[in-house]
Design a protein around this motif. Structure first.
Motif, PDB file in Angstrom:
ATOM      1  N   UNK A  96       0.836  -1.193   0.000  1.00  0.00           N
ATOM      2  CA  UNK A  96       0.000   0.000   0.000  1.00  0.00           C
ATOM      3  C   UNK A  96       0.877   1.252   0.000  1.00  0.00           C
ATOM      4  N   UNK A  97       0.253   2.372  -0.330  1.00  0.00           N
ATOM      5  CA  UNK A  97       0.999   3.622  -0.467  1.00  0.00           C
ATOM      6  C   UNK A  97       0.545   4.631   0.581  1.00  0.00           C
ATOM      7  N   UNK A  98       1.506   5.218   1.264  1.00  0.00           N
ATOM      8  CA  UNK A  98       1.223   6.307   2.202  1.00  0.00           C
ATOM      9  C   UNK A  98       1.673   7.605   1.550  1.00  0.00           C
ATOM     10  N   UNK A  99       0.703   8.426   1.138  1.00  0.00           N
ATOM     11  CA  UNK A  99       1.059   9.700   0.513  1.00  0.00           C
ATOM     12  C   UNK A  99       0.568  10.877   1.358  1.00  0.00           C
ATOM     13  N   UNK A 100       0.566  10.670   2.670  1.00  0.00           N
ATOM     14  CA  UNK A 100       0.139  11.713   3.602  1.00  0.00           C
ATOM     15  C   UNK A 100       0.949  12.987   3.417  1.00  0.00           C
ATOM     16  N   UNK A 101       2.268  12.830   3.234  1.00  0.00           N
ATOM     17  CA  UNK A 101       3.127  13.999   3.081  1.00  0.00           C
ATOM     18  C   UNK A 101       2.793  14.772   1.811  1.00  0.00           C
ATOM     19  N   UNK A 102       2.491  14.069   0.729  1.00  0.00           N
ATOM     20  CA  UNK A 102       2.117  14.739  -0.518  1.00  0.00           C
ATOM     21  C   UNK A 102       0.827  15.536  -0.340  1.00  0.00           C
ATOM     22  N   UNK A 103      -0.136  14.952   0.377  1.00  0.00           N
ATOM     23  CA  UNK A 103      -1.400  15.660   0.639  1.00  0.00           C
ATOM     24  C   UNK A 103      -1.139  16.926   1.458  1.00  0.00           C
ATOM     25  N   UNK A 104      -0.314  16.784   2.491  1.00  0.00           N
ATOM     26  CA  UNK A 104      -0.004  17.919   3.352  1.00  0.00           C
ATOM     27  C   UNK A 104       0.622  19.060   2.553  1.00  0.00           C
ATOM     28  N   UNK A 105       1.587  18.722   1.703  1.00  0.00           N
ATOM     29  CA  UNK A 105       2.262  19.763   0.917  1.00  0.00           C
ATOM     30  C   UNK A 105       1.319  20.378  -0.102  1.00  0.00           C
ATOM     31  N   UNK A 106       0.468  19.559  -0.711  1.00  0.00           N
ATOM     32  CA  UNK A 106      -0.487  20.089  -1.675  1.00  0.00           C
ATOM     33  C   UNK A 106      -1.465  21.052  -1.004  1.00  0.00           C
ATOM     34  N   UNK A 107      -1.985  20.664   0.160  1.00  0.00           N
ATOM     35  CA  UNK A 107      -2.886  21.560   0.904  1.00  0.00           C
ATOM     36  C   UNK A 107      -2.189  22.879   1.199  1.00  0.00           C
ATOM     37  N   UNK A 108      -0.922  22.819   1.590  1.00  0.00           N
ATOM     38  CA  UNK A 108      -0.180  24.035   1.905  1.00  0.00           C
ATOM     39  C   UNK A 108       0.029  24.881   0.657  1.00  0.00           C
ATOM     40  N   UNK A 109       0.316  24.224  -0.479  1.00  0.00           N
ATOM     41  CA  UNK A 109       0.528  24.990  -1.706  1.00  0.00           C
ATOM     42  C   UNK A 109      -0.776  25.625  -2.194  1.00  0.00           C
ATOM     43  N   UNK A 110      -1.911  24.997  -1.898  1.00  0.00           N
ATOM     44  CA  UNK A 110      -3.182  25.631  -2.255  1.00  0.00           C
ATOM     45  C   UNK A 110      -3.366  26.952  -1.494  1.00  0.00           C
ATOM     46  N   UNK A 111      -2.885  27.009  -0.233  1.00  0.00           N
ATOM     47  CA  UNK A 111      -2.919  28.279   0.499  1.00  0.00           C
ATOM     48  C   UNK A 111      -2.009  29.301  -0.167  1.00  0.00           C
ATOM     49  N   UNK A 112      -0.852  28.841  -0.643  1.00  0.00           N
ATOM     50  CA  UNK A 112       0.057  29.737  -1.357  1.00  0.00           C
ATOM     51  C   UNK A 112      -0.615  30.314  -2.584  1.00  0.00           C
ATOM     52  N   UNK A 113      -1.252  29.452  -3.369  1.00  0.00           N
ATOM     53  CA  UNK A 113      -1.952  29.922  -4.570  1.00  0.00           C
ATOM     54  C   UNK A 113      -3.048  30.910  -4.216  1.00  0.00           C
ATOM     55  N   UNK A 145       5.443   0.275  -9.282  1.00  0.00           N
ATOM     56  CA  UNK A 145       5.260   1.204  -8.165  1.00  0.00           C
ATOM     57  C   UNK A 145       4.521   2.453  -8.624  1.00  0.00           C
ATOM     58  N   UNK A 146       4.920   3.016  -9.757  1.00  0.00           N
ATOM     59  CA  UNK A 146       4.298   4.255 -10.226  1.00  0.00           C
ATOM     60  C   UNK A 146       2.844   4.032 -10.598  1.00  0.00           C
ATOM     61  N   UNK A 147       2.551   2.844 -11.149  1.00  0.00           N
ATOM     62  CA  UNK A 147       1.156   2.543 -11.492  1.00  0.00           C
ATOM     63  C   UNK A 147       0.294   2.502 -10.220  1.00  0.00           C
ATOM     64  N   UNK A 148       0.808   1.846  -9.178  1.00  0.00           N
ATOM     65  CA  UNK A 148       0.063   1.792  -7.913  1.00  0.00           C
ATOM     66  C   UNK A 148      -0.047   3.190  -7.294  1.00  0.00           C
ATOM     67  N   UNK A 149       1.013   3.954  -7.411  1.00  0.00           N
ATOM     68  CA  UNK A 149       0.992   5.322  -6.883  1.00  0.00           C
ATOM     69  C   UNK A 149      -0.093   6.141  -7.564  1.00  0.00           C
ATOM     70  N   UNK A 150      -0.185   5.998  -8.895  1.00  0.00           N
ATOM     71  CA  UNK A 150      -1.208   6.746  -9.633  1.00  0.00           C
ATOM     72  C   UNK A 150      -2.605   6.286  -9.253  1.00  0.00           C
ATOM     73  N   UNK A 151      -2.803   4.970  -9.165  1.00  0.00           N
ATOM     74  CA  UNK A 151      -4.133   4.449  -8.823  1.00  0.00           C
ATOM     75  C   UNK A 151      -4.595   4.974  -7.472  1.00  0.00           C
ATOM     76  N   UNK A 152      -3.677   5.071  -6.521  1.00  0.00           N
ATOM     77  CA  UNK A 152      -4.029   5.534  -5.181  1.00  0.00           C
ATOM     78  C   UNK A 152      -4.236   7.040  -5.150  1.00  0.00           C
ATOM     79  N   UNK A 153      -3.283   7.785  -5.709  1.00  0.00           N
ATOM     80  CA  UNK A 153      -3.317   9.239  -5.569  1.00  0.00           C
ATOM     81  C   UNK A 153      -4.384   9.893  -6.445  1.00  0.00           C
TER      82      UNK A 153
END
Length: 501
Positions: free
Chosen positions: A77-94, A130-138
């Motif tokens: 399984x994939x843990x992309x919690x950090x990617x979500x956190x950074x994306x949320x922060x960048x949305x505030x920047x935008x 790995x990238x295919x699973x990453x895409x399916x999850x994210x």
């Protein structure tokens, strides 16, 4: 040398004229327009260190393409919690940038931010899977719904022709692409913010270096500032109720000079960077993407190889790198003694433990220093097989300083990212670390406000929402709000919106 006595205390003094100080000054002026603010920058101009356009890769980090922001668990399984956190922060920047554009504070968005798709490229069947699973999850997450996957070289070539031109290897490749990515000129952005702040009575002093800090009896800080002019040099004492160090690697030195207990045990590992740069229009016109790959084992995230479209002063170029190395300076125009003079009794043990735990990283950095041009071009050819060596020139980037923190179990650990360190009474704070840094500056500086001005939080929150409407809300848990927010800021900033299947 002449010495001048301190004048009345400023409400805020900002050390360093980069994107962090510019953004915090803008927030303060919006929240408390009557507060007095002064900025002190060592160099003749602001935004000339890590914020300068060619001292960084210009990636608007949103977790779209950086493999290190997602971790594969033992069960697949994939843990992309950090990617979500950074994306949320960048949305505030935008949102902040969009609000400042709408208010006429920032100029045309294309002068500092431009739409550039973000891609991830991998080689070999294991990483393709790995990238295919990453895409399916994210891609099932509302913040990453625009992510597309392909393991078809023809499709990847349509996305970014340089990736497949001349590629003869039968080794499997795959890529993901998100058109909502961006390229940012943080130097230009910094300059525009400070230009506006000058008209708002913010004092911006250049050629000024803070050489010492001490506490006054009333709890304020007194700063000793060396002031250089063409004909003279004087020392001025400046008092401040609140001090912020947004000075890159020098921020730790500021905390050390101030004797801030919360900084005890902290150290820094300075890392330099170099890029191969191409300005040949025939090449540049065939690449419109920021393409990230996987970093070598044991390497810091900032060394993830990437092939980047850059847009600076309206001109396009392509960068590849970085090639990290060891440099004792904390700033590009710092001192050779920066690292040595930052070593104190309280951080010797954490630094020693970190070095002992990261021998492979040190070997990697040393190997990068001695890498020949032929080997550097070979690394580029893994991304763009058809390149011509004569089109690429080696250029120096800015300095980065990775955080070394004390750790109860390991003695000291190397941290990647950006961190706020503040005194217990909130009178002084600094930002340490590197990427994603500038991209998430508003979110980082909101931490500074929360830690240092807790009694103002309730009063300031409505005013902050004027600049960042979704502040305090989770875009991750509200797909409709996420779509609306990204669409609004994309329209205002001239960025790519939702991709239609």
């Amino acid at each position: 040398m002449k010495t001048q006595a301190a004048l009345r205390p400023y409400d805020v003094v900002l050390i360093g004229g980069g994107i962090m100080s510019a953004t915090l000054a803008m927030l303060f002026k919006h929240l408390e327009p009557t507060w007095t603010i002064a900025v002190y920058e060592r160099l003749p101009e602001v935004g000339q260190e890590a914020s300068a356009a060619w001292n960084n890769s210009g990636t608007g980090h949103a977790g779209l393409c950086e493999p290190n922001y997602s971790v594969e668990n033992a069960d697949g399984t994939l843990d992309f919690t950090r990617a979500v956190e950074i994306n949320e922060q960048f949305q505030l920047t935008r949102q902040l940038w969009a609000s400042l554009v709408e208010a006429g504070i920032l100029g045309k968005p294309g002068t500092f931010v431009n739409p550039v798709p973000h891609l991830t490229l991998v080689h070999g069947q294991r990483d393709v899977d790995f990238l295919r699973r990453r895409h399916e999850t994210m891609s099932a997450h509302p913040l990453f719904a625009n992510m597309r996957f392909s393991d078809d070289p023809k499709v990847i070539g349509e996305w970014a022709p340089l990736l497949t031109d001349g590629r003869e290897s039968a080794e499997p490749i795959a890529a993901t692409r998100d058109i909502t990515g961006s390229d940012v000129d943080f130097g230009e952005l910094t300059g525009q913010l400070f230009h506006h702040l000058r008209w708002q009575d913010v004092e911006i002093h250049r050629n000024c270096e803070v050489r010492g800090l001490r506490r006054n009896n009333d709890g304020t800080w007194q700063l000793r500032v060396d002031w250089r002019t063409d004909n003279d040099r004087l020392t001025r004492k400046v008092d401040a109720r609140f001090v912020f160090a947004g000075a890159g690697g020098w921020a730790l030195k500021i905390l050390q000079k101030a004797g801030v207990a919360e900084a005890h045990g902290y150290g820094l590992l300075p890392i330099s960077g170099r890029f191969l740069r191409c300005d040949n229009p025939e090449v540049v016109e065939r690449h419109d993407a920021k393409v990230y790959g996987k970093a070598p084992a044991g390497a810091p995230p900032m060394s993830m190889p990437h092939l980047d479209t850059r847009i600076v002063d309206g001109k396009r170029a392509v960068l590849f790198g970085p090639y990290p190395g060891i440099n004792p300076r904390f700033l590009k125009k710092g001192s050779l003694f920066d690292a040595a003079t930052s070593v104190r009794r309280d951080n010797v043990a954490p630094l020693s433990a970190m070095l002992g735990d990261n021998t492979e990283l040190i070997k990697l950095l040393l190997s990068q220093v001695t890498m020949t041009r032929k080997k550097k071009l070979a690394a580029l050819r893994e991304f763009a097989p058809g390149i011509r060596p004569e089109d690429w020139t080696m250029v120096s980037a800015g300095q980065r300083a990775q955080i070394v923190k004390p750790d109860a179990e390991r003695g000291g650990v190397l941290e990647f990212g950006t961190e706020v360190v503040a005194a217990h009474d909130g009178s002084i704070a600094a930002v340490l670390g590197a990427s994603p840094g500038a991209s998430v500056a508003p979110a980082v500086l909101l931490q500074v406000l929360d830690q240092c001005f807790p009694r103002y939080s309730r009063l300031w929150e409505p005013r902050l929402r004027e600049l960042m409407p979704t502040l305090g809300q989770s875009l991750s848990n509200d797909a409709r709000l996420a779509r609306q927010t990204m669409a609004r800021t994309a329209e205002t900033l001239g960025l790519a919106g939702r991709e239609v299947d």
